[in-house]
Motif scaffolding. Structure first.
Motif, PDB file in Angstrom:
ATOM      1  N   PHE A   8      -2.099  20.726  14.695  1.00 47.49           N
ATOM      2  CA  PHE A   8      -0.948  21.064  15.531  1.00 47.49           C
ATOM      3  C   PHE A   8       0.275  21.334  14.664  1.00 47.49           C
ATOM      4  N   CYS A   9       0.538  20.466  13.717  1.00 48.61           N
ATOM      5  CA  CYS A   9       1.737  20.612  12.884  1.00 48.61           C
ATOM      6  C   CYS A   9       1.708  21.917  12.096  1.00 48.61           C
ATOM      7  N   GLU A  10       0.540  22.303  11.637  1.00 49.74           N
ATOM      8  CA  GLU A  10       0.411  23.548  10.878  1.00 49.74           C
ATOM      9  C   GLU A  10       0.836  24.752  11.721  1.00 49.74           C
ATOM     10  N   VAL A  11       0.412  24.776  12.989  1.00 56.07           N
ATOM     11  CA  VAL A  11       0.765  25.880  13.876  1.00 56.07           C
ATOM     12  C   VAL A  11       2.219  25.764  14.322  1.00 56.07           C
ATOM     13  N   ALA A  12       2.677  24.547  14.592  1.00 54.00           N
ATOM     14  CA  ALA A  12       4.038  24.342  15.097  1.00 54.00           C
ATOM     15  C   ALA A  12       5.088  24.797  14.094  1.00 54.00           C
ATOM     16  N   LYS A  13       4.754  24.780  12.814  1.00 56.84           N
ATOM     17  CA  LYS A  13       5.706  25.252  11.794  1.00 56.84           C
ATOM     18  C   LYS A  13       6.041  26.724  11.993  1.00 56.84           C
ATOM     19  N   GLU A  14       5.111  27.479  12.551  1.00 59.80           N
ATOM     20  CA  GLU A  14       5.380  28.898  12.798  1.00 59.80           C
ATOM     21  C   GLU A  14       6.378  29.065  13.941  1.00 59.80           C
ATOM     22  N   VAL A  15       6.331  28.160  14.915  1.00 55.52           N
ATOM     23  CA  VAL A  15       7.259  28.206  16.044  1.00 55.52           C
ATOM     24  C   VAL A  15       8.617  27.658  15.649  1.00 55.52           C
ATOM     25  N   LEU A  16       8.615  26.614  14.804  1.00 58.18           N
ATOM     26  CA  LEU A  16       9.841  25.930  14.390  1.00 58.18           C
ATOM     27  C   LEU A  16       9.888  25.857  12.870  1.00 58.18           C
ATOM     28  N   PRO A  17      10.185  26.974  12.217  1.00 54.23           N
ATOM     29  CA  PRO A  17      10.106  27.016  10.752  1.00 54.23           C
ATOM     30  C   PRO A  17      11.109  26.111  10.047  1.00 54.23           C
ATOM     31  N   GLY A  18      12.163  25.702  10.731  1.00 52.70           N
ATOM     32  CA  GLY A  18      13.147  24.838  10.092  1.00 52.70           C
ATOM     33  C   GLY A  18      12.899  23.358  10.288  1.00 52.70           C
ATOM     34  N   THR A  19      11.779  23.011  10.936  1.00 51.71           N
ATOM     35  CA  THR A  19      11.487  21.618  11.258  1.00 51.71           C
ATOM     36  C   THR A  19      10.544  21.012  10.231  1.00 51.71           C
ATOM     37  N   VAL A  20      10.816  19.776   9.845  1.00 51.06           N
ATOM     38  CA  VAL A  20       9.925  19.025   8.962  1.00 51.06           C
ATOM     39  C   VAL A  20       8.990  18.197   9.835  1.00 51.06           C
ATOM     40  N   PHE A  21       7.684  18.405   9.676  1.00 46.10           N
ATOM     41  CA  PHE A  21       6.693  17.706  10.473  1.00 46.10           C
ATOM     42  C   PHE A  21       6.014  16.615   9.654  1.00 46.10           C
ATOM     43  N   ASP A  22       6.046  15.395  10.179  1.00 40.94           N
ATOM     44  CA  ASP A  22       5.276  14.284   9.635  1.00 40.94           C
ATOM     45  C   ASP A  22       4.156  13.959  10.620  1.00 40.94           C
ATOM     46  N   GLY A  23       3.121  13.301  10.122  1.00 46.01           N
ATOM     47  CA  GLY A  23       2.000  12.928  10.981  1.00 46.01           C
ATOM     48  C   GLY A  23       1.659  11.462  10.822  1.00 46.01           C
ATOM     49  N   LEU A  24       1.102  10.894  11.883  1.00 42.34           N
ATOM     50  CA  LEU A  24       0.677   9.493  11.863  1.00 42.34           C
ATOM     51  C   LEU A  24      -0.674   9.397  12.552  1.00 42.34           C
ATOM     52  N   ASP A  25      -1.586   8.666  11.925  1.00 41.21           N
ATOM     53  CA  ASP A  25      -2.894   8.467  12.519  1.00 41.21           C
ATOM     54  C   ASP A  25      -3.547   7.251  11.877  1.00 41.21           C
ATOM     55  N   PHE A  26      -4.552   6.712  12.585  1.00 41.85           N
ATOM     56  CA  PHE A  26      -5.259   5.551  12.060  1.00 41.85           C
ATOM     57  C   PHE A  26      -6.350   5.959  11.077  1.00 41.85           C
ATOM     58  N   THR A  27      -6.772   7.211  11.116  1.00 37.94           N
ATOM     59  CA  THR A  27      -7.896   7.645  10.296  1.00 37.94           C
ATOM     60  C   THR A  27      -7.418   8.322   9.022  1.00 37.94           C
ATOM     61  N   ASP A  28      -8.371   8.578   8.123  1.00 34.53           N
ATOM     62  CA  ASP A  28      -8.018   9.231   6.857  1.00 34.53           C
ATOM     63  C   ASP A  28      -7.739  10.716   7.038  1.00 34.53           C
ATOM     64  N   GLY A  29      -7.888  11.227   8.280  1.00 34.36           N
ATOM     65  CA  GLY A  29      -7.545  12.629   8.520  1.00 34.36           C
ATOM     66  C   GLY A  29      -6.091  12.920   8.221  1.00 34.36           C
ATOM     67  N   VAL A  30      -5.205  11.949   8.444  1.00 31.86           N
ATOM     68  CA  VAL A  30      -3.778  12.165   8.187  1.00 31.86           C
ATOM     69  C   VAL A  30      -3.511  12.327   6.694  1.00 31.86           C
ATOM     70  N   GLU A  31      -4.320  11.687   5.864  1.00 32.18           N
ATOM     71  CA  GLU A  31      -4.171  11.866   4.425  1.00 32.18           C
ATOM     72  C   GLU A  31      -4.625  13.260   4.010  1.00 32.18           C
ATOM     73  N   LEU A  32      -5.673  13.745   4.643  1.00 32.88           N
ATOM     74  CA  LEU A  32      -6.099  15.127   4.406  1.00 32.88           C
ATOM     75  C   LEU A  32      -5.008  16.094   4.847  1.00 32.88           C
ATOM     76  N   ALA A  33      -4.380  15.828   5.995  1.00 28.68           N
ATOM     77  CA  ALA A  33      -3.305  16.695   6.488  1.00 28.68           C
ATOM     78  C   ALA A  33      -2.163  16.780   5.487  1.00 28.68           C
ATOM     79  N   ALA A  34      -1.837  15.659   4.856  1.00 26.45           N
ATOM     80  CA  ALA A  34      -0.762  15.659   3.861  1.00 26.45           C
ATOM     81  C   ALA A  34      -1.191  16.421   2.613  1.00 26.45           C
TER      82      ALA A  34
END
Length: 371
Positions: free
Chosen positions: A154-180
């Motif tokens: 979601f954050c990857e796509v949302a950057k195209e809609v809101l290019p000036g926004t900094v997106f952070d992510g939170l999750d219990f799984t290691d997927g969030v580390e992959l996202a970073a």
């Protein structure tokens, strides 16, 4: 997915599932671990049954649904109760920590990681719509935290809609580390949101929870954490399955958003609006047509076919299905192709334009401003 036990690599489970061996070899390697887990039975995975509603405390409970695991087909039976006082629907008895670990294992990670990653990664239009739903209320948020971000698609796509926004992510799984690592989020927080909220006090213009609350053991605690992380004047964006959808009644156990055993709570929109007001939020938008995902009939046909067919090989089965049973499964799905195509066409072209008017929207979205 919050407030649940983190998937582990106990006995090499995760490592084996992520290996380079073929699927059959991976399943065979995991089978002894699962069989050891199941040797003691599945009753130990559940907490004691509640006699009151976890949302309002009423003792007027009725059984809404009895079902099995229709996606992975892991052993076990699951019950959803409905509170006659407030309409809240919840799993009862609820999975405990060991049960959550068992049933989540190889669903979002391990054996299921690639399948789920491909599914979530290919939903660009849906993610864009979610980001655009914030534009009328804050056209240029500086900071955004996506809770339950998974791999950060979601954050990857949302950057195209809101290019000036900094997106952070939170999750219990290691997927969030992959996202970073992949640059989909600026910073990835791994852990339970309520446990991390004190570090994030008033840091974000927007906090989003897309199909996250239903996985939580304590939705109220998650909402309180969101209030802490959103700055005054900022916004909370919540999207969840709608248990009041007519499809929930018409399709019964084949309605995908029941998603047992992963979904622990299904919150009617009036309940969520009231709780947000209690926490100092003002609801500025409520959407039903926009978040509707037009897959209900397709998913119902698929689940019914999958339930009727012999199972695919999986490590929680005592042995690999025989060649004739595998051939029968393939034949049943081949015969079901016309029904799958018809369901897809009905979902997308007949029902979708009228989903809200017909009362079959399978999700709702709320935007709330912190006062």
């Amino acid at each position: 997915m919050s407030d649940r036990t983190e998937p582990t690599e106990r006995d090499g489970t995760g490592a084996a599932a992520r290996g380079e061996r073929g699927s059959g070899e991976r399943v065979a390697a995991l089978r002894p671990v699962y069989q050891a887990d199941l040797a003691a039975g599945v009753d130990r995975f559940f907490e004691p049954r509640r006699t009151d509603c976890p949302w309002c405390g009423s003792d007027r409970l009725t059984t809404r649904l009895r079902t099995t695991d229709l996606l992975q087909h892991k052993p076990g039976r699951f019950v959803l109760d409905r509170c006659e006082g407030c309409g809240h629907i919840f799993q009862n008895p609820r999975l405990g920590a060991a049960g959550l670990e068992f049933y989540y294992r190889d669903f979002y990670d391990g054996l299921g990681e690639k399948k789920l990653g491909d599914t979530f990664g290919g939903r660009t239009g849906m993610y864009r719509g979610r980001a655009e739903s914030m534009l009328p209320h804050d056209a240029a948020p500086k900071t955004w935290l996506d809770v339950g971000t998974g791999h950060g698609h979601f954050c990857e796509v949302a950057k195209e809609v809101l290019p000036g926004t900094v997106f952070d992510g939170l999750d219990f799984t290691d997927g969030v580390e992959l996202a970073a690592r992949e640059g989909r989020v600026e910073h990835g927080y791994r852990g339970a949101f309520p446990d991390l909220a004190s570090e994030l006090t008033a840091r974000y213009d927007v906090v989003s929870m897309f199909h996250y609350l239903e996985h939580s053991t304590d939705p109220d605690r998650e909402l309180r954490a969101a209030r802490e992380a959103v700055r005054p004047g900022g916004h909370l964006l919540v999207e969840v399955p709608d248990p009041e959808s007519r499809y929930a009644r018409l399709l019964g156990r084949w309605w995908l958003p029941w998603l047992q055993p992963q979904h622990l709570h299904l919150v009617p929109v009036a309940n969520l609006r009231e709780r947000l007001a209690d926490l100092g939020f003002t609801v500025v938008a409520e959407q039903h047509a926009e978040p509707h995902d037009p897959v209900d009939l397709l998913a119902a046909v698929w689940l019914a076919l999958d339930h009727a067919a012999p199972p695919e090989d999986a490590p929680w089965l005592p042995e690999r299905p025989s060649a004739p049973r595998r051939a029968l499964r393939a034949a049943l799905f081949l015969a079901g192709v016309p029904a799958l195509i018809a369901a897809t066409l009905l979902d997308r072209f007949a029902v979708r334009p009228l989903s809200h008017r017909l009362g079959v929207s399978n999700a709702y979205r709320i935007v709330a401003r912190r006062d």
